[in-house]
Design a protein around this motif. Structure first.
Motif, PDB file in Angstrom:
ATOM      1  N   CYS A  46       0.816  -1.216   0.000  1.00  0.00           N
ATOM      2  CA  CYS A  46       0.000   0.000   0.000  1.00  0.00           C
ATOM      3  C   CYS A  46       0.850   1.268   0.000  1.00  0.00           C
ATOM      4  O   CYS A  46       0.311   2.369  -0.068  1.00  0.00           O
ATOM      5  N   GLY A  47       2.181   1.135   0.128  1.00  0.00           N
ATOM      6  CA  GLY A  47       3.047   2.307   0.124  1.00  0.00           C
ATOM      7  C   GLY A  47       2.924   3.150   1.377  1.00  0.00           C
ATOM      8  O   GLY A  47       3.235   4.329   1.376  1.00  0.00           O
ATOM      9  N   GLY A  48       2.439   2.540   2.468  1.00  0.00           N
ATOM     10  CA  GLY A  48       2.311   3.259   3.729  1.00  0.00           C
ATOM     11  C   GLY A  48       0.965   3.938   3.915  1.00  0.00           C
ATOM     12  O   GLY A  48       0.736   4.585   4.932  1.00  0.00           O
ATOM     13  N   ARG A  49       0.040   3.787   2.952  1.00  0.00           N
ATOM     14  CA  ARG A  49      -1.271   4.425   3.101  1.00  0.00           C
ATOM     15  C   ARG A  49      -2.134   3.736   4.137  1.00  0.00           C
ATOM     16  O   ARG A  49      -3.030   4.325   4.721  1.00  0.00           O
ATOM     17  N   GLY A  50      -1.896   2.433   4.331  1.00  0.00           N
ATOM     18  CA  GLY A  50      -2.730   1.675   5.256  1.00  0.00           C
ATOM     19  C   GLY A  50      -3.930   1.053   4.577  1.00  0.00           C
ATOM     20  O   GLY A  50      -4.763   0.430   5.231  1.00  0.00           O
ATOM     21  N   GLU A  51      -4.053   1.211   3.252  1.00  0.00           N
ATOM     22  CA  GLU A  51      -5.145   0.605   2.493  1.00  0.00           C
ATOM     23  C   GLU A  51      -4.730   0.519   1.034  1.00  0.00           C
ATOM     24  O   GLU A  51      -3.821   1.230   0.584  1.00  0.00           O
ATOM     25  N   VAL A  52      -5.399  -0.380   0.277  1.00  0.00           N
ATOM     26  CA  VAL A  52      -5.093  -0.559  -1.141  1.00  0.00           C
ATOM     27  C   VAL A  52      -6.347  -0.313  -1.961  1.00  0.00           C
ATOM     28  O   VAL A  52      -7.468  -0.400  -1.457  1.00  0.00           O
ATOM     29  N   LYS A  53      -6.153  -0.007  -3.239  1.00  0.00           N
ATOM     30  CA  LYS A  53      -7.292   0.150  -4.133  1.00  0.00           C
ATOM     31  C   LYS A  53      -8.047  -1.165  -4.248  1.00  0.00           C
ATOM     32  O   LYS A  53      -7.444  -2.250  -4.242  1.00  0.00           O
ATOM     33  N   VAL A  82      -9.024  -0.938  -9.647  1.00  0.00           N
ATOM     34  CA  VAL A  82      -7.882  -1.267 -10.507  1.00  0.00           C
ATOM     35  C   VAL A  82      -8.363  -1.651 -11.899  1.00  0.00           C
ATOM     36  O   VAL A  82      -7.752  -1.277 -12.918  1.00  0.00           O
ATOM     37  N   CYS A  83      -9.473  -2.379 -11.977  1.00  0.00           N
ATOM     38  CA  CYS A  83     -10.029  -2.749 -13.282  1.00  0.00           C
ATOM     39  C   CYS A  83     -10.335  -1.517 -14.117  1.00  0.00           C
ATOM     40  O   CYS A  83     -10.002  -1.450 -15.312  1.00  0.00           O
ATOM     41  N   GLU A 107      -0.663 -12.788 -13.253  1.00  0.00           N
ATOM     42  CA  GLU A 107       0.749 -12.714 -12.861  1.00  0.00           C
ATOM     43  C   GLU A 107       0.812 -12.930 -11.343  1.00  0.00           C
ATOM     44  O   GLU A 107       0.503 -12.020 -10.570  1.00  0.00           O
ATOM     45  N   PRO A 108       1.190 -14.138 -10.879  1.00  0.00           N
ATOM     46  CA  PRO A 108       1.126 -14.459  -9.439  1.00  0.00           C
ATOM     47  C   PRO A 108       1.962 -13.539  -8.552  1.00  0.00           C
ATOM     48  O   PRO A 108       1.628 -13.333  -7.388  1.00  0.00           O
ATOM     49  N   SER A 109       3.028 -12.964  -9.087  1.00  0.00           N
ATOM     50  CA  SER A 109       3.906 -12.131  -8.254  1.00  0.00           C
ATOM     51  C   SER A 109       3.361 -10.718  -8.053  1.00  0.00           C
ATOM     52  O   SER A 109       3.883  -9.970  -7.236  1.00  0.00           O
ATOM     53  N   TYR A 110       2.313 -10.346  -8.797  1.00  0.00           N
ATOM     54  CA  TYR A 110       1.784  -8.991  -8.710  1.00  0.00           C
ATOM     55  C   TYR A 110       0.841  -8.839  -7.524  1.00  0.00           C
ATOM     56  O   TYR A 110       0.003  -9.720  -7.279  1.00  0.00           O
ATOM     57  N   THR A 111       0.966  -7.728  -6.828  1.00  0.00           N
ATOM     58  CA  THR A 111      -0.027  -7.400  -5.795  1.00  0.00           C
ATOM     59  C   THR A 111      -1.222  -6.733  -6.475  1.00  0.00           C
ATOM     60  O   THR A 111      -1.195  -6.473  -7.679  1.00  0.00           O
ATOM     61  N   GLN A 112      -2.268  -6.446  -5.715  1.00  0.00           N
ATOM     62  CA  GLN A 112      -3.533  -6.017  -6.319  1.00  0.00           C
ATOM     63  C   GLN A 112      -3.420  -4.713  -7.102  1.00  0.00           C
ATOM     64  O   GLN A 112      -4.123  -4.510  -8.086  1.00  0.00           O
ATOM     65  N   GLU A 113      -2.509  -3.823  -6.690  1.00  0.00           N
ATOM     66  CA  GLU A 113      -2.401  -2.527  -7.368  1.00  0.00           C
ATOM     67  C   GLU A 113      -1.411  -2.529  -8.529  1.00  0.00           C
ATOM     68  O   GLU A 113      -1.264  -1.532  -9.226  1.00  0.00           O
ATOM     69  N   VAL A 114      -0.713  -3.643  -8.733  1.00  0.00           N
ATOM     70  CA  VAL A 114       0.311  -3.712  -9.782  1.00  0.00           C
ATOM     71  C   VAL A 114      -0.267  -4.403 -11.021  1.00  0.00           C
ATOM     72  O   VAL A 114      -0.871  -5.463 -10.918  1.00  0.00           O
ATOM     73  N   TRP A 115      -0.060  -3.795 -12.169  1.00  0.00           N
ATOM     74  CA  TRP A 115      -0.541  -4.375 -13.414  1.00  0.00           C
ATOM     75  C   TRP A 115       0.247  -3.825 -14.604  1.00  0.00           C
ATOM     76  O   TRP A 115       0.922  -2.806 -14.492  1.00  0.00           O
TER      77      TRP A 115
END
Length: 485
Positions: free
Chosen positions: A403-410, A415-416, A472-480
């Motif tokens: 999350c880059g320190g935000r404490g939450e992810v998209k 993301v879609c 892509e298994p290595s990607y987190t939810q915000e990475v594409w």
């Protein structure tokens, strides 16, 4: 009674101050990131900024350190206003400086040229003839008596001054003062001699280790024992105490238990709790801590506490307990700067005054200087706590890589939509592309195949190009990625 626990490992020392079986203070020092406050350097001025009345000084650290004209002893003449910094310093000049504040975040260390060297009872000021007394010694008669005793003892040839430390309040003797004066005088001569033969930048003096500072500054008549779990460190502290802190030597104990020292006293569990946002109160209420770059906010909530009388009484008791816990958590977490406390709203003035009095009482034992304001019109209490080192969270943790320190992810849906907009943009820019391939995490691909499949079909019809999906298994939810073919 107070117990001091010192946990030693090859690269880290941790010190816990436990009063009546409750952890009150925590200090951590790592060899790779040892605090710089108190260190004396021969630095080189690399830039003078007349507009800011400041200078950047290279002392051999990763970032240049910061020196303001107000912290330059030589800039202060007879008047109140200091000389312009450009009349005192110039680029390339060598200058002896001491670190007043550790580097924090992106800021370099804060420097001063007013050197101060701390002993057991005295702080020596080799460049300032002033004799002062710690503000924590409040009895005016005792302050004057200590000042008079030290003034009478100071040799006529001594050009430096002293500040009498708080530890002298318990009854300092002339012999203790003389021992400190002799030790600090030798130390200053060593620093001066090294500066005379060294090229800038170079370290002239490094402050004592954490364990040594604890023996020097924190052992007092209420300290029952100082327990050390490392044999080599125990022997080194015994030798140090024998030379400089005789009162501490008889309280040193070597821990030989099978279980780790901190584990037997529940310290590790307390550290884990001090890293969390939420702190539960015994009454059923709880606190929420949020630390930002600008300030720390603390929200007080009643939680499941309903009380036995009326609701105002419930709120009052929760706020009283919160005031005590906040003071303790500020020390454990080593939070500094501006701190805003949002107590639960109280309708009765006497309740607000009692909570404020309890908060001031609770923070009065803090070794770090603090100020506490009155309640604002919005029912908030603002405090300031001097910041001299990183907080516990900054020492032990780093920003979350997801999350880059935000404490939450998209969300996956958000993301879609980001991906679909990007494909639409790319289709207009690269009209010769035959297809687009989306590489994303499993959760995002599932969302595109299920809930957002109509949006994906509309996009393909609009751009008249196929869109392929690939997990892509290595990607987190915000990475594409979007790949053109």
């Amino acid at each position: 009674m107070e117990h001091i626990l010192i946990n030693c490992s090859p690269r880290e020392t941790r010190v816990a101050i436990v009063v009546d079986s409750v952890l009150q203070d925590l200090f951590i020092e790592r060899a790779c990131a040892r605090g710089l406050v108190g260190n004396v350097y021969l630095g080189k001025v690399v830039r003078v900024l007349p507009g800011m009345q400041s200078a950047f000084v290279d002392v051999g650290l990763e970032r240049t350190a910061f020196l303001h004209v107000a912290d330059i002893f030589e800039a202060h003449g007879e008047g109140d206003k200091p000389k312009p910094i450009e009349n005192v310093l110039h680029e390339g000049q060598s200058v002896m400086v001491q670190v007043a504040k550790d580097p924090i975040g992106t800021k370099g260390a804060r420097l001063t040229t007013t050197i101060s060297l701390a002993g057991r009872k005295l702080v020596y000021l080799p460049r300032d003839p002033h004799i002062g007394v710690s503000q924590r010694i409040e009895d005016e008669a005792q302050r004057e008596a200590l000042r008079a005793m030290l003034t009478a003892m100071r040799p006529e040839s001594e050009k430096g001054g002293y500040i009498i430390r708080t530890s002298a309040e318990e009854g300092a003797t002339e012999e203790e003062f003389r021992d400190d004066m002799a030790y600090l005088g030798r130390l200053w001569e060593e620093i001066r001699s090294k500066a005379g033969v060294s090229a800038a930048p170079t370290l002239l003096y490094q402050d004592l280790s954490l364990a040594q500072r604890v023996l020097r500054d924190m052992v007092h008549k209420e300290t029952e024992c100082v327990v050390v779990d490392g044999e080599a460190e125990f022997e080194a502290l015994e030798h140090f105490a024998e030379r400089f802190v005789p009162v501490a030597k008889g309280r040193l104990e070597l821990y030989r238990g099978d279980r780790p020292l901190f584990e037997t006293h529940g310290i590790d569990d307390e550290i884990e709790r001090a890293l969390g946002r939420r702190v539960d109160l015994k009454s059923g209420g709880y606190l929420v801590f949020d630390q930002t770059e600008a300030m720390t906010t603390i929200d007080v909530n009643t939680g499941g506490y309903v009380g036995k009388r009326d609701f105002s009484d419930t709120i009052f008791k929760t706020n009283l307990e919160a005031a005590q816990t906040i003071a303790r958590q500020l020390r454990l977490r080593n939070l500094g700067g501006i701190i805003i406390v949002d107590f639960i709203d109280m309708s009765r003035e006497e309740h607000r005054e009692a909570v404020l009095a309890e908060l001031r009482r609770a923070v009065s034992t803090d070794r770090t200087r603090m100020t506490v304001s009155n309640f604002t019109e919005l029912g908030l209490v603002a405090m300031t706590r001097k910041r001299t080192r990183e907080s516990l969270a900054h020492v032990l943790c780093e920003p979350c890589p997801i999350c880059g320190g935000r404490g939450e992810v998209k969300t996956a849906r958000t993301v879609c939509y980001d991906i679909l907009r990007e494909i639409l943009r790319l289709s207009r820019q690269y009209k010769d592309a035959k297809e687009f391939r989306i590489q994303a995490s499993q959760s995002v691909i599932d969302m595109l195949l299920e809930d957002e499949s109509p949006a994906l079909e509309l996009l393909q019809a609009s751009i008249e190009k196929p869109v392929l999906l690939e997990v892509e298994p290595s990607y987190t939810q915000e990475v594409w990625d979007v790949i053109l073919a």
